[in-house]
Scaffold this motif. Structure first.
Motif: not given
Length: 861
Positions: A685-686, A688, A705-708, A710, A743, A746, A753
């Motif tokens: 997931g995302t 931060i 900022t944030s990144v995704s 994988s 993290m 959701e 996580k």
């Protein structure tokens, strides 16, 4: 006949060995009881040159220009004086006309006449000129024109007069040795208000007068005393910090120069390792600030550890302070005032408190405020903590930190940690409290401020009826498994430090008598400062006793979650006063080590890199996996590395965060030379990413900022312009303290996580980019050039330092070449020369006990 000749030769050699003069060398000599110390007046550093050289104690010492020897007065045998050679052999002479005792002031003029006195006005003269018919004979008795309370005097070779400083009044006196006339030249400005004994005084060839205070060891200098009239201005200043002493006296050739620091040329002129304004002798000169004007640090920031046992808890404490934007506010702190119960609190109230041992109204402070770092309880071995700051003109000038422990001494001293974090140990010697010597240190903090530091601990002894005091440089010298009251005192003034120390001891004695002191000597070889970068410890070592070499013994951890490894080596100093050396420590997270010459007290240090840690404060968060590993890839020379990689897994319905402080104490770093943050990452997931600024007080307005992420690694390059605050202000990276990676779950439901972060660094690149990374490429050595004509280089990345072998096979599988190689963690290069290799295809294999590298094909033309 041959046998008799042999005996005569031996006697001649022995006599010659006893008659070696000093011949006006540059050292000052300090006599304490019957031991001798060499003192470098420029630096204040001293070391023992001889012990127990006479049966009785030596005092009234002076250098004799007529024969090049040092002479002194002895307590035993009575009515005796002693001649001392450079090899510290002695010859004793009895002078029947002398009194049996009370002879502690003395020096010798250029004609070899020894002027000797004790208390009162009377002084005695003895002829010590070996060319005189009255050699070693008593000449007469005279009287000073007035009675002055002095403890040493010295001849000025420029004008032939004696000079001395009176205790309590701090008046400089000129004494005519011919008629005993005493002239007051006024109070020495630098000494005004002090109450010390000046038992060792010296001159140099220019008529500068050097005065050493017994209790502190501080050396003061008065310029050109021969030009003073008593009406004109006197120029004086602090000169150096030497050793404290008792029953002492000083002797020095008065025509030998003393190196002087020029305070504005950027050069270490006097060879003491200190340049311009950092040299105490420049205090108040050539634009340099007075040494005692800097602000002292607060007790609220003190008390961090000196070993690796609590590194994770200490880092979490500092992170929580950062996250909550905690700052100690002295304007709202509780005021501490002196009451009628001061000095008698424990017996009047019936319950002892740490505050009972804290001095009040002894250093002319305006106010005292409580500054206790209570968050040390529970994460250190302290069970109770209390500290105060002393405020003068709205600035902190001193602090006293008291920590109670129940099993062993408190595991931190200010001087052990800070030297490898940007601070410097400028000097280390002794001060005297209750006629006992305690180690004092002068530290230059990271912000440039100066502090004098004193540490000691007190325990109950004799069935709890008395106190015993211990003060050691090395923590392992303290008694194990007993409770202590631990005192750490620091001040921007050495004079205030000794007043606070004396009053603390007095307050202890009100509760119980102190019947025992167990104090260590100061180290004579010590690390002034050090840095760690890219696997190398760079150390600047001060070697006051001219040791040829020292041992280096330490324990290090490569990461926060690794086990302790032990290292040992020998460091050559070649007798040099200052040495800068590199110790190959490999990639590390923290290291504690000791250097020592095996003779004097060794020096201990502890260094930690900025720590990784995780924030699992959310009630639903449970960390199931957390490891820290060494970076495998090397960093580029223009990058700022954030060493070590982490792998973190947790379940949470709220959040999980990992943080990396850029320094051990979360001090701010100026990153304006860089433009972006780069790292490799994979996970769920995302993610931060926050750059935490010291100046931002509200956590919610920190820049992020944030990144995704994988399941596979990606390389991220995030320009600083991508980091935004909710207040809309652009990011300025002048005060970054840490990185935080968060993290969120959701919709508030429980999730697993995962985050894996590698190769973090700040870069000059300004390009935003995300690219996938094939981890297998790290295990695939590359030959460049390929094909090769005469030579090629095999490039590969090692996980850690180890011995590997490059094996080269031909197409038939036969081994044709082996090259042993010492790999380091990160990128490596092995040179392969063609030599007798025929044209064709070869297989190159890096053989490792740790990593399974792939085989590389190499074509030879």
């Amino acid at each position: 006949m041959k046998k008799l000749l042999h005996i005569f030769l031996l006697l001649g050699i022995s006599t010659y060995a006893q008659d070696v003069p000093f011949n006006c060398d540059y050292s000052a000599y300090l006599f304490q009881y019957n031991d001798v110390y060499a003192v470098d007046l420029a630096s204040g550093n001293s070391y023992t040159v001889a012990t127990d050289i006479t049966e009785g104690n030596i005092n009234a010492a002076g250098y004799n220009p007529a024969d090049g020897f040092i002479w002194g007065s002895l307590t035993s045998p009575q009515k005796s004086i002693v001649r001392i050679g450079k090899n510290f052999n002695t010859t004793i002479y009895t002078i029947n006309e002398l009194p049996e005792s009370n002879r502690y002031v003395g020096d010798i003029n250029t004609d070899g006449i020894y002027y000797l006195k004790g208390g009162g006005k009377t002084y005695y003269t003895i002829d010590l000129n070996p060319e005189s018919k009255n050699y070693t004979q008593y000449l007469g008795t005279d009287n000073l024109s007035e009675n002055i309370n002095i403890h040493d005097w010295a001849f000025n070779a420029v004008d032939g007069n004696l000079y001395a400083v009176e205790k309590k009044t701090n008046i400089l006196y000129r004494i005519n040795p011919e008629n005993g006339n005493v002239l007051s030249l006024g109070v020495i400005p630098t000494l005004a208000g002090l109450n010390y004994t000046y038992g060792a005084v010296y001159f140099d060839a220019s008529g500068r007068f050097y005065v050493s205070a017994n209790q502190t060891g501080t050396i003061y200098m008065i310029q050109k005393v021969q030009d003073l009239t008593g009406a004109n201005a006197m120029e004086s200043n602090l000169f150096a910090f030497g050793p404290s002493s008792a029953s002492n006296d000083g002797a020095r050739c008065p025509t030998a120069p003393v190196a002087q620091e020029i305070c504005d040329n950027g050069i270490d002129d006097d060879g003491d390792g200190l340049i311009d304004c950092e040299d105490p002798s420049c205090s108040g000169y050539s634009g340099c600030p007075v040494l005692e004007q800097s602000t002292a640090s607060s007790g609220n920031a003190g008390g961090l550890e000196s070993n690796n046992r609590l590194a994770d808890k200490i880092s979490k404490r500092n992170f929580n302070r950062t996250k909550s934007s905690y700052k100690f506010d002295k304007s709202t702190a509780k005021l501490v005032s002196k009451t009628s119960l001061y000095g008698n609190m424990a017996t009047s109230r019936g319950a002892l408190q740490l505050s009972d041992f804290v001095p009040l109204e002894v250093i002319n402070e305006d106010v005292v405020i409580e500054s206790s770092p209570s968050d040390l309880v529970g994460i250190t071995n302290a069970t109770n903590v209390y500290s105060v700051d002393y405020i003068r003109k709205d600035e902190a000038v001193a602090s006293v930190l008291v920590l109670e422990t129940t099993s062993g001494v408190y595991e931190h001293t200010k001087y052990i940690c800070d030297r490898l974090l940007g601070a410097e140990l400028l000097s280390v010697s002794t001060i005297e409290i209750n006629e006992q010597q305690f180690i004092k240190a002068l530290i230059k903090n990271i912000d440039g401020s100066l502090e004098f530091v004193l540490s000691f601990s007190v325990k109950t002894i004799n069935n709890g009826n008395e106190y015993g005091v211990e003060s050691h440089w090395n923590l392992d010298k303290y008694e194990d498994n007993v409770g202590f009251y631990n005192f750490q005192i620091w001040s921007n003034s050495l004079d205030d430090l000794i007043l606070l120390g004396e009053e603390t001891i007095r307050l202890m004695e009100i509760v119980k008598p102190i019947s025992n002191y167990n104090n260590s000597t100061a180290p004579t070889v010590f690390v002034k400062k050090g840095t760690y970068h890219n696997g190398l410890l760079n150390l600047e070592i001060v070697n006051t006793n001219k040791s040829a070499s020292v041992s280096f013994d330490g324990g290090l951890r490569t990461t926060e979650t690794d086990v302790l490894d032990y290292v040992s080596t020998r460091i050559d100093l070649n007798g040099n006063y200052i040495s800068t050396i590199d110790v190959d420590a490999g990639n590390l997270f923290d290291i504690g080590f000791r250097i020592g010459d095996g003779v004097e007290t060794p020096d201990d240090l502890f260094m930690s890199d900025g720590p990784w840690g995780y924030d699992d404060a959310a009630p639903s968060t449970e960390v199931t996996k957390y490891t820290v590993e060494t970076n495998y890839d090397a960093f580029e020379s223009d990058e700022y590395p954030v060493e070590r990689n982490i792998s973190l897994e947790a379940t949470t319905s709220e959040y999980i965060a990992a943080y990396r402080a850029l320094t051990p104490k979360f001090n701010p770093i100026d990153l304006t030379a860089y433009n972006s943050l780069k790292f490799k990452a994979k996970g769920t997931g995302t993610l931060i990413v926050r750059l935490v600024k010291e100046s931002v007080e509200n956590w919610e307005t920190q820049y992020k900022t944030s990144v995704s992420l994988s399941a596979d690694f990606s390389e991220f390059s995030l320009p600083f312009s991508e980091f935004e605050s909710s207040n809309g202000s652009p990011l300025e990276v002048t005060d970054i303290t840490s990185l935080v990676f968060t993290m969120l779950a959701e919709n508030g439901t429980e999730e697993t996580k995962i985050m894996d972060l590698q190769q973090l660094r700040f870069s000059t690149s300004e390009t935003l980019s995300v690219s996938s990374v094939n981890q297998d490429e790290l295990l695939n050595p590359i030959a460049v050039p390929n094909p090769m004509q005469t030579r090629t280089i095999i490039h590969f990345t090692a996980q850690q330092s180890e011995s590997v072998t490059l094996a080269v096979y031909n197409q038939m599988g036969a081994l044709v070449r082996e090259i042993p190689f010492q790999a380091k963690a990160g990128k490596n290069e092995i040179l392969l020369n063609r030599s007798n290799l025929a044209s064709g295809l070869y297989l190159c294999k890096v053989q490792s006990k740790i990593t399974q590298y792939k085989t590389t094909k190499l074509l030879v033309n």
